[in-house]
Design a protein around this motif. Structure first.
Motif, PDB file in Angstrom:
ATOM      1  N   ARG A   8       5.404 -38.367 137.776  1.00  0.00           N
ATOM      2  CA  ARG A   8       4.005 -38.588 138.123  1.00  0.00           C
ATOM      3  C   ARG A   8       3.721 -37.909 139.450  1.00  0.00           C
ATOM      4  O   ARG A   8       4.517 -38.007 140.396  1.00  0.00           O
ATOM      5  N   VAL A   9       2.610 -37.213 139.501  1.00  0.00           N
ATOM      6  CA  VAL A   9       2.203 -36.489 140.701  1.00  0.00           C
ATOM      7  C   VAL A   9       0.709 -36.712 140.933  1.00  0.00           C
ATOM      8  O   VAL A   9       0.024 -37.310 140.105  1.00  0.00           O
ATOM      9  N   ARG A  10       0.234 -36.198 142.035  1.00  0.00           N
ATOM     10  CA  ARG A  10      -1.207 -36.171 142.304  1.00  0.00           C
ATOM     11  C   ARG A  10      -1.578 -34.709 142.475  1.00  0.00           C
ATOM     12  O   ARG A  10      -0.947 -33.987 143.234  1.00  0.00           O
ATOM     13  N   LYS A  11      -2.592 -34.292 141.741  1.00  0.00           N
ATOM     14  CA  LYS A  11      -3.049 -32.906 141.797  1.00  0.00           C
ATOM     15  C   LYS A  11      -4.436 -32.858 142.411  1.00  0.00           C
ATOM     16  O   LYS A  11      -5.232 -33.780 142.254  1.00  0.00           O
ATOM     17  N   LEU A  12      -4.714 -31.754 143.076  1.00  0.00           N
ATOM     18  CA  LEU A  12      -6.034 -31.528 143.652  1.00  0.00           C
ATOM     19  C   LEU A  12      -6.892 -30.819 142.616  1.00  0.00           C
ATOM     20  O   LEU A  12      -6.590 -29.689 142.218  1.00  0.00           O
ATOM     21  N   VAL A  13      -7.920 -31.498 142.140  1.00  0.00           N
ATOM     22  CA  VAL A  13      -8.822 -30.939 141.136  1.00  0.00           C
ATOM     23  C   VAL A  13     -10.247 -31.079 141.656  1.00  0.00           C
ATOM     24  O   VAL A  13     -10.710 -32.203 141.907  1.00  0.00           O
ATOM     25  N   ALA A  14     -10.914 -29.961 141.836  1.00  0.00           N
ATOM     26  CA  ALA A  14     -12.300 -29.946 142.316  1.00  0.00           C
ATOM     27  C   ALA A  14     -12.461 -30.772 143.594  1.00  0.00           C
ATOM     28  O   ALA A  14     -13.403 -31.543 143.749  1.00  0.00           O
ATOM     29  N   GLY A  15     -11.499 -30.640 144.497  1.00  0.00           N
ATOM     30  CA  GLY A  15     -11.574 -31.319 145.781  1.00  0.00           C
ATOM     31  C   GLY A  15     -11.154 -32.778 145.759  1.00  0.00           C
ATOM     32  O   GLY A  15     -11.220 -33.451 146.779  1.00  0.00           O
ATOM     33  N   GLU A  16     -10.707 -33.273 144.610  1.00  0.00           N
ATOM     34  CA  GLU A  16     -10.288 -34.671 144.484  1.00  0.00           C
ATOM     35  C   GLU A  16      -8.824 -34.746 144.056  1.00  0.00           C
ATOM     36  O   GLU A  16      -8.362 -33.944 143.247  1.00  0.00           O
ATOM     37  N   LEU A  17      -8.091 -35.741 144.574  1.00  0.00           N
ATOM     38  CA  LEU A  17      -6.729 -35.985 144.122  1.00  0.00           C
ATOM     39  C   LEU A  17      -6.787 -36.861 142.874  1.00  0.00           C
ATOM     40  O   LEU A  17      -7.420 -37.919 142.883  1.00  0.00           O
ATOM     41  N   VAL A  18      -6.133 -36.387 141.803  1.00  0.00           N
ATOM     42  CA  VAL A  18      -6.111 -37.141 140.554  1.00  0.00           C
ATOM     43  C   VAL A  18      -4.665 -37.319 140.103  1.00  0.00           C
ATOM     44  O   VAL A  18      -3.815 -36.471 140.349  1.00  0.00           O
ATOM     45  N   ALA A  19      -4.416 -38.447 139.440  1.00  0.00           N
ATOM     46  CA  ALA A  19      -3.073 -38.711 138.909  1.00  0.00           C
ATOM     47  C   ALA A  19      -2.807 -37.770 137.742  1.00  0.00           C
ATOM     48  O   ALA A  19      -3.689 -37.486 136.937  1.00  0.00           O
ATOM     49  N   ALA A  20      -1.572 -37.277 137.678  1.00  0.00           N
ATOM     50  CA  ALA A  20      -1.193 -36.360 136.601  1.00  0.00           C
ATOM     51  C   ALA A  20       0.314 -36.443 136.395  1.00  0.00           C
ATOM     52  O   ALA A  20       1.013 -37.160 137.113  1.00  0.00           O
ATOM     53  N   GLU A  21       0.798 -35.734 135.410  1.00  0.00           N
ATOM     54  CA  GLU A  21       2.232 -35.612 135.169  1.00  0.00           C
ATOM     55  C   GLU A  21       2.611 -34.148 135.265  1.00  0.00           C
ATOM     56  O   GLU A  21       1.820 -33.268 134.949  1.00  0.00           O
ATOM     57  N   SER A  22       3.857 -33.910 135.699  1.00  0.00           N
ATOM     58  CA  SER A  22       4.356 -32.543 135.821  1.00  0.00           C
ATOM     59  C   SER A  22       5.830 -32.531 135.425  1.00  0.00           C
ATOM     60  O   SER A  22       6.547 -33.508 135.636  1.00  0.00           O
ATOM     61  N   THR A  23       6.274 -31.430 134.869  1.00  0.00           N
ATOM     62  CA  THR A  23       7.678 -31.273 134.499  1.00  0.00           C
ATOM     63  C   THR A  23       8.413 -30.584 135.641  1.00  0.00           C
ATOM     64  O   THR A  23       7.950 -29.565 136.170  1.00  0.00           O
ATOM     65  N   VAL A  24       9.547 -31.149 136.041  1.00  0.00           N
ATOM     66  CA  VAL A  24      10.364 -30.559 137.098  1.00  0.00           C
ATOM     67  C   VAL A  24      11.767 -30.303 136.575  1.00  0.00           C
ATOM     68  O   VAL A  24      12.244 -30.986 135.662  1.00  0.00           O
ATOM     69  N   VAL A  25      12.425 -29.337 137.139  1.00  0.00           N
ATOM     70  CA  VAL A  25      13.799 -29.003 136.775  1.00  0.00           C
ATOM     71  C   VAL A  25      14.743 -29.978 137.471  1.00  0.00           C
ATOM     72  O   VAL A  25      14.556 -30.307 138.641  1.00  0.00           O
ATOM     73  N   VAL A  26      15.747 -30.433 136.744  1.00  0.00           N
ATOM     74  CA  VAL A  26      16.770 -31.321 137.305  1.00  0.00           C
ATOM     75  C   VAL A  26      17.974 -30.454 137.668  1.00  0.00           C
ATOM     76  O   VAL A  26      18.453 -29.666 136.860  1.00  0.00           O
ATOM     77  N   GLU A  27      18.442 -30.579 138.897  1.00  0.00           N
ATOM     78  CA  GLU A  27      19.629 -29.846 139.342  1.00  0.00           C
ATOM     79  C   GLU A  27      20.667 -30.834 139.835  1.00  0.00           C
ATOM     80  O   GLU A  27      20.368 -31.992 140.092  1.00  0.00           O
ATOM     81  N   ARG A  28      21.890 -30.353 139.956  1.00  0.00           N
ATOM     82  CA  ARG A  28      22.953 -31.157 140.552  1.00  0.00           C
ATOM     83  C   ARG A  28      23.726 -30.299 141.538  1.00  0.00           C
ATOM     84  O   ARG A  28      23.772 -29.075 141.421  1.00  0.00           O
ATOM     85  N   GLU A  29      24.308 -30.946 142.528  1.00  0.00           N
ATOM     86  CA  GLU A  29      25.162 -30.249 143.483  1.00  0.00           C
ATOM     87  C   GLU A  29      26.515 -30.016 142.810  1.00  0.00           C
ATOM     88  O   GLU A  29      27.080 -30.936 142.224  1.00  0.00           O
ATOM     89  N   LEU A  30      27.010 -28.791 142.889  1.00  0.00           N
ATOM     90  CA  LEU A  30      28.278 -28.442 142.260  1.00  0.00           C
ATOM     91  C   LEU A  30      29.222 -27.829 143.285  1.00  0.00           C
ATOM     92  O   LEU A  30      29.127 -26.642 143.606  1.00  0.00           O
ATOM     93  N   PRO A  31      30.154 -28.624 143.823  1.00  0.00           N
ATOM     94  CA  PRO A  31      31.178 -28.044 144.691  1.00  0.00           C
ATOM     95  C   PRO A  31      32.120 -27.178 143.841  1.00  0.00           C
ATOM     96  O   PRO A  31      32.515 -27.575 142.743  1.00  0.00           O
ATOM     97  N   ILE A  32      32.449 -26.002 144.337  1.00  0.00           N
ATOM     98  CA  ILE A  32      33.341 -25.085 143.626  1.00  0.00           C
ATOM     99  C   ILE A  32      34.641 -24.983 144.416  1.00  0.00           C
ATOM    100  O   ILE A  32      34.632 -24.574 145.584  1.00  0.00           O
ATOM    101  N   HIS A  33      35.742 -25.375 143.768  1.00  0.00           N
ATOM    102  CA  HIS A  33      37.071 -25.282 144.378  1.00  0.00           C
ATOM    103  C   HIS A  33      37.869 -24.233 143.623  1.00  0.00           C
ATOM    104  O   HIS A  33      37.939 -24.264 142.395  1.00  0.00           O
ATOM    105  N   VAL A  34      38.436 -23.297 144.360  1.00  0.00           N
ATOM    106  CA  VAL A  34      39.238 -22.235 143.761  1.00  0.00           C
ATOM    107  C   VAL A  34      40.648 -22.342 144.319  1.00  0.00           C
ATOM    108  O   VAL A  34      40.836 -22.358 145.546  1.00  0.00           O
ATOM    109  N   ASN A  35      41.619 -22.443 143.421  1.00  0.00           N
ATOM    110  CA  ASN A  35      43.027 -22.579 143.805  1.00  0.00           C
ATOM    111  C   ASN A  35      43.209 -23.668 144.859  1.00  0.00           C
ATOM    112  O   ASN A  35      43.958 -23.512 145.819  1.00  0.00           O
ATOM    113  N   GLY A  36      42.471 -24.785 144.678  1.00  0.00           N
ATOM    114  CA  GLY A  36      42.599 -25.929 145.561  1.00  0.00           C
ATOM    115  C   GLY A  36      41.782 -25.868 146.839  1.00  0.00           C
ATOM    116  O   GLY A  36      41.766 -26.821 147.605  1.00  0.00           O
TER     117      GLY A  36
END
Length: 94
Positions: A8-36
């Motif tokens: 759920r987000v608030r968008k600016l439409v015609a000078g007014e903030l209105v409730a809306a929905e938006s799709t966001v990308v989900v990411e994760r932190e990935l530590p990379i270990h090479v040869n320990g």
């Protein structure tokens, strides 16, 4: 594995903030270990960790072909990579 979600987000439409929905990308932190050794931590889309790690190692010059990777395991704790030539990795990292 979830790669996006609706929030759920608030968008600016015609000078007014209105409730809306938006799709966001989900990411994760990935530590990379090479040869320990910790090499890097990246934010990645959860379904593409293996591909990211291989591309990162190739792009940074740690590998030149897939056969340079002896093993690659993705866990909740991160990516664990074992390179066939550990000495070349240590020399390249410094």
């Amino acid at each position: 594995m979830e790669t996006s979600r609706i929030v759920r987000v608030r968008k600016l439409v015609a000078g007014e903030l209105v409730a809306a929905e938006s799709t966001v990308v989900v990411e994760r932190e990935l530590p990379i270990h090479v040869n320990g050794e910790h090499l890097a931590t990246a934010s990645v889309v959860p379904s593409m960790e293996r591909e990211f790690v291989v591309g990162y190692l190739f792009g940074q010059g740690f590998i030149s072909r897939a056969e340079d990777i002896e093993s690659l395991e993705i866990t909740d704790a991160g990516a664990d990579v074992l390179l066939a030539d550990g000495e070349a990795f240590s020399a390249r990292k410094t």
